[in-house]
Design an enzyme around this catalytic site. Structure first.
Site, mmCIF file in Angstrom:
data_model
loop_
_atom_site.group_PDB
_atom_site.id
_atom_site.type_symbol
_atom_site.label_atom_id
_atom_site.label_comp_id
_atom_site.label_asym_id
_atom_site.label_seq_id
_atom_site.Cartn_x
_atom_site.Cartn_y
_atom_site.Cartn_z
ATOM 1 N N ASP A 48 -55.376 -15.813 29.163
ATOM 2 C CA ASP A 48 -56.250 -14.675 28.885
ATOM 3 C C ASP A 48 -56.821 -14.755 27.467
ATOM 4 O OD1 ASP A 48 -55.585 -13.722 31.378
ATOM 5 O OD2 ASP A 48 -54.016 -12.386 30.638
ATOM 6 N N ASP A 78 -47.979 -12.583 33.238
ATOM 7 C CA ASP A 78 -48.318 -12.087 31.897
ATOM 8 C C ASP A 78 -47.013 -11.742 31.183
ATOM 9 O OD1 ASP A 78 -51.047 -12.303 32.368
ATOM 10 O OD2 ASP A 78 -51.205 -10.272 33.164
#
Length: 224
Positions: free
Chosen positions: A190, A171
């Site tokens: 995501d 991330d």
């Protein structure tokens, strides 16, 4: 000499009657707005069923583009952000910071990486199974986003450290704070999963099914 009788000599005859008898009855007009909407939905389903291949191309094309974008941005993030402080963008509205996440999207379910990997595999399988039944462009786009996002994070869980089904997801986007304290750090996959899920939910609420049918509730007594 006998006379040949003609239709004009019989005032009761109607030549147009024979023509009218051979005509097919005109389609019945819908009696209610709900019935008209159902007929329109049925016509839409028939029209869309003529090109399911195009919807398959759309679904898997969206998924492939999302997967490619996710892989490329993660590789770039690791190369540019590994061991470095967060990069501030847009006056502090967005920060780029590298986080290796063992959990689900937006850092949820940390510590259950193997279970999330199996769940992602199940989601991918379900979408692939449903794909040939699609007759809706909106559903094809929504499921394509979810499929691309699920595959993007699944690639990390399968091939990144510490090992298969236990790999940590990369991330790198944090909103309003460099440490994810305001909004969990996320990635392209995501975002795709969330956007695709929202689109599918909205279509369902509007009564539009994946097979192209349109369901409309008839209003009774002023209530839906």
């Amino acid at each position: 000499m006998g006379r040949v009788n003609t239709d004009s000599e019989h005032p009761g005859s109607n030549p147009a009657a024979g023509e009218g008898a051979s005509r097919e009855p005109e389609p019945r007009a819908p009696e209610t707005a709900a019935e008209g909407a159902e007929q329109a939905g049925g016509a839409e389903a028939v029209a869309s069923s003529r090109a399911p291949r195009a919807l398959l191309v759309l679904l898997f094309g969206v998924a492939a583009l999302l997967l490619a974008a996710d892989v490329v941005t993660k590789i770039a993030a690791v190369a540019a952000l590994e061991g470095r402080p967060a990069v501030e963008l847009l006056g502090g509205s967005v920060y780029l910071v590298l986080v290796r996440n063992p959990g689900a999207a937006f850092s949820l379910a940390t510590g259950m990486t193997w279970l999330l990997a199996l769940l992602a595999i199940a989601v991918v399988g379900a979408i692939v199974w449903l794909a040939p039944k699609l007759r809706s462009t909106g559903w094809a786009i929504g499921l394509g986003l979810v499929l691309g996002g699920a595959c993007g994070n699944l690639v990390d869980r399968l091939f990144r450290a510490p090992g298969p089904l236990r790999g940590h997801v990369v991330d790198f986007v944090s909103l309003f704070a460099p440490d994810g304290s305001v909004w969990p750090v996320f990635n392209v996959a995501d975002s795709a999963i969330v956007c695709g899920g929202i689109l599918v939910v909205v279509l369902s609420l509007l009564g539009r099914d994946y097979d192209g049918t349109l369901h409309v509730r008839a209003k009774r007594g002023g209530r839906s």
